[in-house]
Design a protein around this motif. Structure first.
Motif, PDB file in Angstrom:
ATOM      1  N   GLU A  22       0.803  -1.222  -0.217  1.00  0.00           N
ATOM      2  CA  GLU A  22      -0.264   0.127   0.041  1.00  0.00           C
ATOM      3  C   GLU A  22       0.792   0.807  -0.276  1.00  0.00           C
ATOM      4  OE1 GLU A  22      -3.044   0.097   2.996  1.00  0.00           O
ATOM      5  OE2 GLU A  22      -4.532   0.601   1.806  1.00  0.00           O
ATOM      6  N   ASN A  23       2.250   1.008   0.598  1.00  0.00           N
ATOM      7  CA  ASN A  23       3.120   2.446   0.596  1.00  0.00           C
ATOM      8  C   ASN A  23       3.889   2.292  -0.875  1.00  0.00           C
ATOM      9  OD1 ASN A  23       1.769   3.298   2.788  1.00  0.00           O
ATOM     10  ND2 ASN A  23       3.656   2.627   4.168  1.00  0.00           N
ATOM     11  N   LEU A  24       3.179   1.617  -2.135  1.00  0.00           N
ATOM     12  CA  LEU A  24       4.422   1.337  -2.931  1.00  0.00           C
ATOM     13  C   LEU A  24       4.126   2.964  -3.687  1.00  0.00           C
ATOM     14  CD1 LEU A  24       3.534  -2.001  -4.153  1.00  0.00           C
ATOM     15  CD2 LEU A  24       6.032  -1.107  -4.564  1.00  0.00           C
ATOM     16  N   SER A  25       4.814   3.255  -5.259  1.00  0.00           N
ATOM     17  CA  SER A  25       4.494   4.904  -5.599  1.00  0.00           C
ATOM     18  C   SER A  25       3.308   4.248  -6.518  1.00  0.00           C
ATOM     19  CB  SER A  25       5.766   4.841  -6.132  1.00  0.00           C
ATOM     20  OG  SER A  25       6.703   5.841  -5.474  1.00  0.00           O
ATOM     21  N   ARG A  26       2.480   5.751  -6.605  1.00  0.00           N
ATOM     22  CA  ARG A  26       1.583   5.325  -7.510  1.00  0.00           C
ATOM     23  C   ARG A  26       0.438   4.964  -6.408  1.00  0.00           C
ATOM     24  NH1 ARG A  26       2.967   5.239 -13.875  1.00  0.00           N
ATOM     25  NH2 ARG A  26       3.734   7.339 -14.242  1.00  0.00           N
ATOM     26  N   VAL A  27       0.128   5.022  -4.988  1.00  0.00           N
ATOM     27  CA  VAL A  27      -0.928   3.945  -4.448  1.00  0.00           C
ATOM     28  C   VAL A  27      -1.565   5.555  -4.270  1.00  0.00           C
ATOM     29  CG1 VAL A  27      -1.651   2.520  -2.930  1.00  0.00           C
ATOM     30  CG2 VAL A  27       0.127   1.822  -4.172  1.00  0.00           C
TER      31      VAL A  27
END
Lengths: 279, 456
Positions: free
Chosen positions: B244-249
């Motif tokens: 959930e903390n990936l980029s583009r989330v």
């Protein structure tokens, strides 16, 4: 509108802006930050409160000219205004008398470590300052740090000033001396702010010694009031919001890899904005 | 027949952010107004959370008295141009209209909007209204400039109080400016409504975060006799799934704030960036999820809305679901995300989901979705927007000693909207959790009366 009183170049590509903001100055505490919006087309960027004067009602911000907004900020003339200013934001750094504190600043992070070091000193602690910069031309606030630290070490990556090496090299040497001595003791607290790799290296170094270490995180923010989660970080396995839960966190609990990755989210767009400014 | 509201064609409107519903012409408004039976029981008034005298304003419209109709509405409602556009009238005034028996209730929302939009063309005629304010009257602080704060501030000003409205963002309006997109609620309309509230004598202070810039205690020291907290439910909820903390989330709040408030869709003319790919998954089934999906389709993206129940259980307005379908949003019902997949650079590259079936009804009365074992599949998306709800903003209660909250982190109030601190009142989403614009306004109106009674 908030009037800019002064704009000085502190070092190569590092600008120091003094802004008339009596309400924020009256409340400011070490470790806090503000959000700046330059004009009505501007973005909201967080900047640490580097200094303030409650009587005269101004605040000082220090920014490295790394992109579109900080470049524009750097070219603001005294007498001009910034459109919006919100603050002070974030929890103040927890300051108490605990003994010896190592205050470590890297690059433009020295701008924040300065008020924090000063607050620790005023609270009756012995303060050891360690400043690091890539090169001599990027070093800021040496005199100010000299005035408040009981001992100050300066490191540059290329050895153009102070000693050549990293802030952790100084820590290693100091700790070796402490290990052999019966007189000196390990610091009660280490406080570090600077580029993520530096904060990570400090955290890894102190972990083995179980020395309480606080870092001030610098994630990407939008509103900075807890509303959007852009600044979310993982600390101790839990998601926290840098803007309202921090910016100070226990360094040994921080997921630095994730922070590094999230800081790169807008790199492509940042390049586009920068090209526009240059053109 | 109910008079149809003209709308922008779906193929055209997904290329712009202009309003979808175009509003009645004068002729249409009069025709629709003439269908009202002017019944004595007026069930519609009871169906309206702020009790607008609906038959009275409709009668004025029928007679061609648009200005008088608007004045009639403004006796009760300070934001008619907003409410006429975003209220779920089908669940409120229109649900109890006697014509509803024949399934063709009066289009009260469209008529309210028609009356309200009078001000857009002739704002000068309804100019300064600040004559009521007495300089020796009590000072009241209102914290938060969303629908609840605006309503309470306006009502208190009409009663003669000196009201200061504090807002943490740089533009007043709360969810009306950062949340609801331009194509449902043009920002010009919001700024016009705020100008009206300012004209009542309400002093608006933006860039002020109460709890940080000033504490509640300091507001009392500054001479405010009462404080109304209307800081809303702005804390985004996340799923708590891996990746959930990936980029583009994005949280819905971040995505919408970047576009609506900061105009990231006009980057780099506006400096705020937005990093999105080409295929977007929006998770959730409420109005906020639909707003995110429809903004994304206007940015030229392929959008899938992922919802764990079926269309019947969706909390979003039926009209907005219809709009979304016309705008080629793909609906993936009975689907629950379990993991967000990332590439080597930490950007989203897929959304792993599991299929659901509906089981027994839960506390909300809706059938509970139950996962189907071994039904996992991956949606091929490169951007994820999480729109599964917001909780009350905890900042103020965290930094204010003695401000009691409930288990769900809403602020606790008594029957007079007073919190655990004397003289501090609260209303809107901060006491109920995320709810509609109009219910926040209804609570704020009652709170304004309670604050008046307290100060007297």
């Amino acid at each position: 509108m908030f009037k800019v009183l002064r704009n000085e170049e502190l070092a190569q590509e590092v600008t120091q802006i003094t802004i008339d903001a009596p309400v924020i100055a009256a409340k400011a505490q070490a470790g806090q930050f503000v959000v700046v919006i330059l004009d009505e087309q501007g973005e909201r960027i967080p900047l640490t409160l580097a200094d303030w004067d409650k009587e005269k009602g101004f605040i000082t911000l220090i920014a490295q000219k790394v992109g579109f907004t900080t470049q524009k900020l750097g070219s603001i003339h005294p007498g001009d205004s910034v459109a919006h200013l919100l603050g002070p934001l974030g929890h103040p750094t927890e300051i108490k008398k605990i003994g010896e504190v190592y205050c470590i600043g890297g690059g433009v992070g020295i701008a924040e470590v300065y008020p924090v070091s000063r607050a620790f000193k005023q609270a009756g602690n012995r303060v050891t300052g360690i400043m690091g910069a890539r090169t001599k031309n990027l070093l800021i606030l040496e005199k100010e740090m000299q005035n408040i630290c009981d001992e100050l070490f300066i490191m540059t990556d290329d050895g153009t000033y102070g000693r050549k090496g990293l802030v952790t090299d100084v820590m290693r040497e100091l700790f070796e001396v402490i290990e052999k001595s019966t007189q000196t003791k390990y610091p009660a607290l280490v406080y570090a702010i600077g580029p993520v790799p530096m904060m990570k290296a400090v955290a890894e170094f102190t972990r083995d010694f179980k020395i309480k270490t606080i870092v001030s995180l610098n994630p990407i923010m939008v509103d900075a009031t807890g509303m959007c989660g852009s600044c979310r970080c993982t600390v101790g396995g839990k998601t926290v919001f840098g803007c309202v839960d921090g910016p100070d966190f226990d360094a040994h609990q921080v997921d630095f890899e994730e922070l590094t990755q999230r800081l790169k989210t807008f790199r492509h767009e940042e390049d586009i904005a920068h090209e526009k400014l240059v053109a | 027949m109910r008079e149809k509201v003209p709308r922008q064609d779906a193929r055209e409107r997904i290329k712009n952010f202009l309003e979808v519903a175009l509003g009645y012409s004068t002729e249409q408004a009069q025709k629709e107004a003439s269908r009202c039976l002017q019944c004595k029981e007026k069930p519609c008034v009871k169906g309206c959370p702020v009790e607008i005298d609906i038959p009275a304003f409709i009668k004025l419209l029928k007679e061609g008295k648009r200005k008088e109709a608007l004045e009639k509405i403004k006796e009760k409602n300070n934001l008619p141009a907003v409410c006429g556009r975003v209220c779920p009238q089908e669940d409120q005034c229109e649900a109890v209209c006697v014509l509803n028996k024949k399934k063709i209730p009066i289009n009260i929302g469209a008529l309210e909007r028609y009356a309200a939009d009078y001000e857009l063309v002739r704002s000068s005629e309804l100019g300064a209204r600040s004559k009521n304010i007495k300089s020796n009257s009590a000072k009241v602080a209102v914290v938060g400039s969303g629908p609840a704060g605006l309503t309470c501030a306006a009502d208190l000003a009409k009663m003669g109080y000196q009201v200061t409205l504090f807002e943490s963002l740089h533009i007043a309006g709360g969810v009306l400016v950062y949340g609801i997109p331009e194509f449902r609620l043009p920002k010009e309309i919001v700024s016009n409504e705020i100008t009206y509230i300012h004209s009542l004598g309400v002093n608006i202070e933006t860039n002020t975060l109460i709890g940080r810039t000033f504490t509640l205690e300091e507001l009392f020291l500054q001479g405010f006799k009462a404080i109304f907290l209307a800081v809303g439910a702005g804390l985004p909820q996340f799923l708590g799934i891996p990746g959930e903390n990936l980029s583009r989330v994005y949280s819905a709040n971040e995505f919408l704030a970047r576009v609506n408030l900061m105009k990231a869709n006009k980057f780099p003319e506006y400096a705020t960036p937005l990093s999105i790919g080409e295929t977007i998954a929006v998770i959730g089934g409420g109005n906020v999820a639909l707003d995110c999906a429809r903004v994304s389709s206007r940015l030229g993206k392929v959008v899938t809305l992922v919802y764990r129940r079926t269309e019947v259980e969706m909390p979003a307005r039926a009209e907005e679901v219809r709009n979304a379908k016309e705008e080629e949003i793909i609906f993936q019902f009975l689907t629950q995300p379990v993991k967000i997949l990332g590439d080597e650079k930490g950007f989203v590259k897929g959304l792993e989901c599991i299929k659901m079936v509906l089981g027994e009804p839960d506390e909300s009365g809706r059938r509970r979705p139950v996962p189907v074992e071994d039904s996992n599949f991956v949606l091929d998306v490169d951007t994820v927007i999480v729109a599964i709800g917001q909780s009350p903003n905890p900042l103020l209660s965290k930094v204010t000693a003695g401000l009691k909250t409930n288990k769900d982190s809403t602020v606790a109030v008594d029957e007079n909207f007073m919190t655990s601190i004397k003289g501090v009142f609260a209303g809107g989403d901060i006491i109920t959790g995320a709810d509609t614009v109009i219910s926040a306004m209804g609570a704020a109106k009652r709170a304004a009366r309670a604050i008046d009674a307290y100060i007297r």
